[in-house]
Structure formats: C-alpha cells, structure tokens
Design a protein around this motif. Structure first.
Motif, PDB file in Angstrom:
ATOM      1  N   ILE A 220       0.964  -0.974  -0.243  1.00  0.00           N
ATOM      2  CA  ILE A 220       0.042   0.032   0.022  1.00  0.00           C
ATOM      3  C   ILE A 220       0.902   1.316  -0.053  1.00  0.00           C
ATOM      4  O   ILE A 220       0.827   2.121  -0.696  1.00  0.00           O
ATOM      5  N   SER A 221       2.004   1.288   0.791  1.00  0.00           N
ATOM      6  CA  SER A 221       2.731   2.337   0.686  1.00  0.00           C
ATOM      7  C   SER A 221       3.419   2.647  -0.497  1.00  0.00           C
ATOM      8  O   SER A 221       3.568   3.892  -1.077  1.00  0.00           O
ATOM      9  N   TRP A 222       4.077   1.683  -1.059  1.00  0.00           N
ATOM     10  CA  TRP A 222       4.654   1.775  -2.767  1.00  0.00           C
ATOM     11  C   TRP A 222       3.577   2.088  -3.564  1.00  0.00           C
ATOM     12  O   TRP A 222       3.966   3.102  -4.343  1.00  0.00           O
ATOM     13  N   LEU A 223       2.436   1.663  -3.451  1.00  0.00           N
ATOM     14  CA  LEU A 223       1.508   1.950  -4.511  1.00  0.00           C
ATOM     15  C   LEU A 223       1.130   3.654  -4.240  1.00  0.00           C
ATOM     16  O   LEU A 223       1.051   4.309  -5.365  1.00  0.00           O
ATOM     17  N   ALA A 224       0.877   4.126  -3.014  1.00  0.00           N
ATOM     18  CA  ALA A 224       0.656   5.421  -2.778  1.00  0.00           C
ATOM     19  C   ALA A 224       1.690   6.269  -3.221  1.00  0.00           C
ATOM     20  O   ALA A 224       1.515   7.408  -3.638  1.00  0.00           O
ATOM     21  N   GLU A 225       3.019   5.940  -3.087  1.00  0.00           N
ATOM     22  CA  GLU A 225       4.009   6.946  -3.419  1.00  0.00           C
ATOM     23  C   GLU A 225       4.412   6.884  -4.942  1.00  0.00           C
ATOM     24  O   GLU A 225       4.922   7.932  -5.525  1.00  0.00           O
ATOM     25  N   ASN A 226       4.047   5.601  -5.544  1.00  0.00           N
ATOM     26  CA  ASN A 226       4.412   5.422  -7.044  1.00  0.00           C
ATOM     27  C   ASN A 226       3.205   5.666  -8.025  1.00  0.00           C
ATOM     28  O   ASN A 226       3.648   5.656  -8.910  1.00  0.00           O
ATOM     29  N   ARG A 227       2.131   5.375  -7.626  1.00  0.00           N
ATOM     30  CA  ARG A 227       1.007   5.062  -8.385  1.00  0.00           C
ATOM     31  C   ARG A 227      -0.227   6.168  -8.363  1.00  0.00           C
ATOM     32  O   ARG A 227      -0.778   6.429  -9.216  1.00  0.00           O
ATOM     33  N   PHE A 228      -0.268   6.676  -7.197  1.00  0.00           N
ATOM     34  CA  PHE A 228      -1.335   7.316  -6.724  1.00  0.00           C
ATOM     35  C   PHE A 228      -1.248   8.892  -6.708  1.00  0.00           C
ATOM     36  O   PHE A 228      -1.847   9.606  -5.940  1.00  0.00           O
ATOM     37  N   SER A 229      -0.564   9.267  -7.569  1.00  0.00           N
ATOM     38  CA  SER A 229      -0.156  10.715  -7.541  1.00  0.00           C
ATOM     39  C   SER A 229      -1.572  11.634  -8.031  1.00  0.00           C
ATOM     40  O   SER A 229      -1.705  12.688  -7.754  1.00  0.00           O
ATOM     41  N   GLN A 230      -2.479  10.694  -8.825  1.00  0.00           N
ATOM     42  CA  GLN A 230      -3.830  11.511  -9.127  1.00  0.00           C
ATOM     43  C   GLN A 230      -4.974  10.738  -8.874  1.00  0.00           C
ATOM     44  O   GLN A 230      -6.138  10.828  -9.521  1.00  0.00           O
ATOM     45  N   LEU A 231      -4.926   9.948  -7.785  1.00  0.00           N
ATOM     46  CA  LEU A 231      -5.823   9.109  -7.229  1.00  0.00           C
ATOM     47  C   LEU A 231      -6.947   9.946  -6.842  1.00  0.00           C
ATOM     48  O   LEU A 231      -6.729  11.215  -6.035  1.00  0.00           O
ATOM     49  N   GLN A 232      -8.212   9.667  -7.165  1.00  0.00           N
ATOM     50  CA  GLN A 232      -9.261  10.660  -6.775  1.00  0.00           C
ATOM     51  C   GLN A 232     -10.551   9.702  -5.990  1.00  0.00           C
ATOM     52  O   GLN A 232     -11.173  10.419  -5.108  1.00  0.00           O
ATOM     53  N   GLU A 233     -10.520   8.489  -6.236  1.00  0.00           N
ATOM     54  CA  GLU A 233     -11.432   7.616  -5.524  1.00  0.00           C
ATOM     55  C   GLU A 233     -10.813   6.235  -5.229  1.00  0.00           C
ATOM     56  O   GLU A 233      -9.910   5.750  -5.980  1.00  0.00           O
ATOM     57  N   PHE A 234     -10.918   6.108  -3.819  1.00  0.00           N
ATOM     58  CA  PHE A 234     -10.169   4.799  -3.254  1.00  0.00           C
ATOM     59  C   PHE A 234     -11.217   4.151  -2.165  1.00  0.00           C
ATOM     60  O   PHE A 234     -12.050   4.923  -1.304  1.00  0.00           O
ATOM     61  N   SER A 235     -11.330   2.774  -2.442  1.00  0.00           N
ATOM     62  CA  SER A 235     -12.313   2.040  -1.732  1.00  0.00           C
ATOM     63  C   SER A 235     -11.435   0.715  -1.106  1.00  0.00           C
ATOM     64  O   SER A 235     -10.376   0.229  -1.606  1.00  0.00           O
TER      65      SER A 235
END
Length: 565
Positions: A220-235
């Motif tokens: 989760i930490s790796w995804l948030a730092e490397n993939r979620f830069s434009q995340l708008q909806e999280f479930s």
C-alpha cells in the motif's frame, strides 16, 4: 473325417454339383463308390489338419479342393491355389512387417524434418512512394514484437477501457510484468484515478500472519508513493485490520482524493479522520456503509472540515444519532446527499432525526434517503420554521418491516420540494393517494409505492381507492411506477390505467404484481405505451393462466398484447 464337415461352405458347394444323386448309388456300382470315398479320405489325411485361423486375417476361409462328378464316381482334386495359399499369406504378413518398419523409419525422418526450423517467410511492407522496391520483413519478427511496436498512447487507451470495467487492481499490477512497454503504460497516473482494494489481496474477514500484514502495508505504501499521484477515488472492502494505515497513507500521498469508501470494514479510528482533515482538502464524499468506525473521530472531522463535505453515507449503529444531530446544527452546510440505512438481518430500529433542523442546516440537499429504518421526528429547541428542501430531487423512506410515516409527516418533509423527481415509499402503508396528490411536485418521474414485507407485518387486506388521482397528476411525466401488492379495486385500476394510456412515450417500467388488474385496461395500455420495456404481472389473480409473469423487453410485451387480442 470329411473336409466338408470342417468348412461350412463345403456342403453347399457339393450339393450345387449334384452330389446327392451320386451318393445315392444310382449307377448300382457300389464298389466304385466305396473306392472313391477311400481315396477321398486318403487325400484328406495326406493334406493334414487345417491350420488354425489367425485373428489378423479378416477374409473368410477358402476351399482347398474342387469336386468333379464323373460317370460313376466323385473326384476330389486339390486346386493349385490352395497349395500355395499359406505361403502367399505368410509372405503378405512379412511384407506388412517390412512396411511397418519402413513406415517407422519414415516417421522418424518426418519428425526430424519437423524439428528443423523453417525458413522465415518474408512479407513485403509496401509504402506509398516506393511500391515496387518494398523491403522484406520477417513474419516471425512481427509476431514476436507486435506488443512492443504498439504506440504507448494506444496501449493506455486499451488499458483504460479494461480498468473502467474490471478495476485497476489487480489488472494493472499483472500487465506491468509483461514487458517494459506494458510496464510503462500501466504506470500511467491516468489509469490509477479510481482504485478498489479488496479480495484480490486478503481473504474477507480473516486475520493474516504478521509477515503477510507487513507485505500488505508495504505494498500500500509503495502504490501510494509511485502510482496514486492522481488518485481521486479509493475503496477498501472487507478489511478488518490495517484500515488506519491504509487511510493515513492514501490521505498523505494523494492530494487529489475526492471520494473515500469503506465497505464492510472495521477499525477506523480518530487518527485516520485526523489525517484526512490535515491532508485531504479535496475530499467531498465519505461512504462508510456497513463499516464500523469511531463516531467521535467522524464528529471531530465534520466539525473542522464539514464545509467541504457534499455526500455522506453510513449505516445505522450505536451513537449514530449524534452524527444526525451534528448535521442538524449546520456542520455541513453544502451537503447534497445524505443516506442512512440499516442491515436487513437486524432488528427494527428507530432513527430520531430533526427534520426542521436538517431543512435549515442543509438547504442544498438534493438526495435524502432513510432506508429500512423507522424515522422519528425529533423537535429541537431554538429551531425556527424552515423553508423545507427546495433543491430536493429524491426522497427514499423505503422499508421492509414497518413505517409510521403518514401523510402529514410526508408533507412536512416535501412542502417546498417542487423539483422532486424520485419518490420511494415502499412499505409506507399509512400514506394514502390523497396525501400523495397534495404534494407540490408536478414533474415526478419515479414513484415506488409497492408493499414488500419480509415478516408479514403491516400488510393489509382492505381494498383501496384513489389511484387515479396519482396517474391523472403525474401521468404525463411518470417513467417508472411500482404499486405491487396494493389492493386497489378493479374499477379504480381501470380508471388509473386509462390516464397512463395517454402517455405513449413516457412510461418505461410498470410493476403491477399482486394487484387486481384485468385484461381489458391492460390491453388498452399496451396498445399505447410504445416505450414500455418492463412489466411485472406476477400473482395477478384476475389474469388468465400463462400471463402471470415478468416481461423484460418490448418484444415480449408485444407477444403479450397478441395473446390479449
């Protein structure tokens, strides 16, 4: 022993040559006949016993002799073919073996040829300017690197269609391991705007080992730092541990977060809400349905950041009345959607809410849902007369158990709601057609008034009247109408259906299950409603057998009309 006894065809051939007359001693010379029989036995003894048939020979047994009839005797002469018959067959067997050996050799040679790598086929790549001098490209090379030759923009567009249908996780995580091009395309931030993490990582409602939990937190930490830069909806779905860690990491690394949804999760504490208040300044939707959370943390978040919240959804639970009280005090003035519900397998529960306080504190409310609960109006001191819900477009008071909502309560909620389009009153038995006709909304599109009771409580067998008041008022705008199990009289239904028949292109869905509808008004309606694509006639006792079912498309409904005619 007579050879004819060994071979079944011998007796037939002898009788065909007229042996019956010769054996009957018609010439009177008995000695010559006995000599012929003796010679016959000697020939058979010299010939020896017949060889047993082999299972490989599929032909029928052939006679090794011929019978000639003389003047006073029978001559049994061995044929020249029978002398060499065994040799010929053995030679054939030997030939078959040799052929099999040859075939084996050819098979081995063919296998060797198959293993030899074929020469690459050259296909021309024709350009517009140089059609005659086109270069030749190996077909094998094109088959191996077709995925690498695609433009990155095209690949991202393909991935986007799959993400919309199946979600980003785990699809993007898997295709990123194909090649470098696919890894680059799957890493595009535009594909990671909506992410749902659920059963693909953890088993629902199961605790994990410490090493597994650490891997989940690191991922989760790796995804948030490397993939979620434009995340708008999280479930998150079915998480019972590490919910705080996931929410904190996402809120800290995703400045564009707009929607947070927790479904069947537990363990959300005040720390997670504090992190949302500090970092998620764009958050405007919180969905906590069927999840356990700390009510104090949610209240603190709404008190400090309630002005940015536009939609909030939660399930009824302990201390949930405090959330409604905070909303009635005005902590979320820009609220547009409010939904509170209850699980179907729980006991009846009363929800105390101050309607006048919500009308004053949330004037922008467009959707108000209180489903499967018993709303109880709570009067609060110091609350002045409100202007109602002038922006309200949807109201849902549906329940499967029982409802105390009456015509007066409904009018207190909707006395200023002129823009109402959807009204869901399933299970509200105390509401009458006259009370619905008195509502100020004139463009109602969906009316759900069916009676659905899981335990039989609240059902009534008394006939009703006045349905024509509703169809007369909203017949030109109604698109969906549900009056299942409403016991209106046959005459009242016929009058109400006559007003609906005037709307040719508006009505799309009609639920008449359990009503007293008759074939005559139904036929008139189906002849006019050309846009109707759903019709429920199950359990309609006044209709003939074979018609009491659900019709789900226009073709099926046209067939029903033919049967009624």
């Amino acid at each position: 022993m007579d050879p004819a006894d060994e071979r079944p065809n011998a007796g037939n051939e002898v009788s065909a040559q007229g042996t019956s007359h010769s054996v009957g001693y018609t010439t009177g010379n008995t000695v010559s006949s006995r000599a012929a029989l003796k010679r016959k036995s000697e020939v058979t003894q010299k010939k020896g016993p017949k060889k047993a048939k082999t299972s490989r020979i599929s032909r029928t047994a052939q006679l090794g002799y011929t019978v000639h009839q003389g003047e006073d005797m029978l001559l049994i002469v061995s044929s020249s073919r029978s002398q060499y018959e065994d040799r010929r067959w053995t030679k054939k067997k030997g030939n078959k073996k040799k052929k099999l050996v040859k075939n084996k050799k050819t098979l081995v040679q063919n296998k060797k040829k198959m293993t030899v790598r074929p020469k690459p086929v050259l296909i021309p790549v024709i350009e517009k300017e140089e059609e005659e001098t086109a270069p030749l490209v190996p077909l094998e090379a094109l088959d191996n690197r077709w995925g690498e030759s695609l433009p990155e923009e095209v690949l991202i567009h393909i991935f986007q269609k799959i993400v919309v249908q199946d979600g980003a996780v785990p699809f993007l995580c898997r295709v990123a391991r194909v090649c470098r091009l696919w890894h680059t395309a799957a890493s595009s931030p535009a594909l990671w705007r909506s992410v749902t993490v659920g059963h693909c990582w953890i088993q629902p409602r199961r605790s994990q080992l410490p090493k597994t939990e650490k891997r989940i937190m690191d991922t989760i930490s790796w995804l948030a730092e490397n993939r979620f830069s434009q995340l708008q909806e999280f479930s998150l779905c079915h998480w019972i541990r590490n919910v705080n860690h996931a929410v904190q990491i996402v809120s800290h690394s995703c400045p564009h977060l707009r929607c947070l949804k927790l479904s069947h999760c537990s363990g959300l504490t005040k720390k997670a809400f504090d992190s949302l208040g500090l970092h998620s300044q764009s958050l405007h939707r919180i969905d906590l349905q069927y999840s356990e959370f700390q009510v104090d943390g949610l209240l603190d978040f709404l008190e400090s950041n309630g002005s940015q919240i536009r939609e909030i959804l939660f399930t009824h639970g302990p201390k949930i009345d405090r959330v409604l009280a905070a909303l009635s005090r005005g902590c979320c003035p820009n609220l547009e959607l409010l939904e509170t519900n209850r699980k179907l397998d729980t006991n009846l529960c009363e929800l105390h809410v101050c309607i006048q306080g919500l009308q004053t504190a949330c004037p922008k409310l467009k959707t108000f849902r209180m489903m499967n609960v018993i709303p109880m109006n709570k009067n609060m001191r110091g609350v002045e007369l409100s202007c109602g819900f002038p922006m309200l477009e949807e109201l849902s008071l549906a329940t499967t158990s029982y409802s105390f909502t009456s015509d007066k309560d409904l009018l207190n909620i909707l006395f200023r709601s002129t823009k109402l389009r959807v009204l869901d009153l399933r299970g509200c038995t105390r509401v009458t057609p006259a009370g619905l006709a008195a509502l100020p909304c004139s463009n109602l599109e969906c009316l759900f008034w069916g009676q659905y009771f899981s335990n039989g409580v609240g059902s009534s067998s008394q006939p009703k009247t006045g349905l024509h008041l509703l169809t007369q008022k909203w017949g030109s705008t109604l698109q969906q109408l549900d009056i299942a199990n409403q016991l209106f009289t046959e005459d009242d239904l016929e009058c109400a259906i006559s007003f609906l028949s005037q709307t040719r292109e508006t009505l799309r869905s009609l639920n008449l299950s359990g009503t007293r509808i008759t074939p005559a008004p139904l036929k008139a309606l189906l002849g006019q409603a050309s846009s109707l694509n759903y019709l429920n006639l199950s359990s309609c006792r006044c209709l003939p057998r074979g018609l009491k079912r659900i019709y789900r498309d226009q073709e099926d409904i046209h067939q029903l009309l033919d049967k009624l005619e």
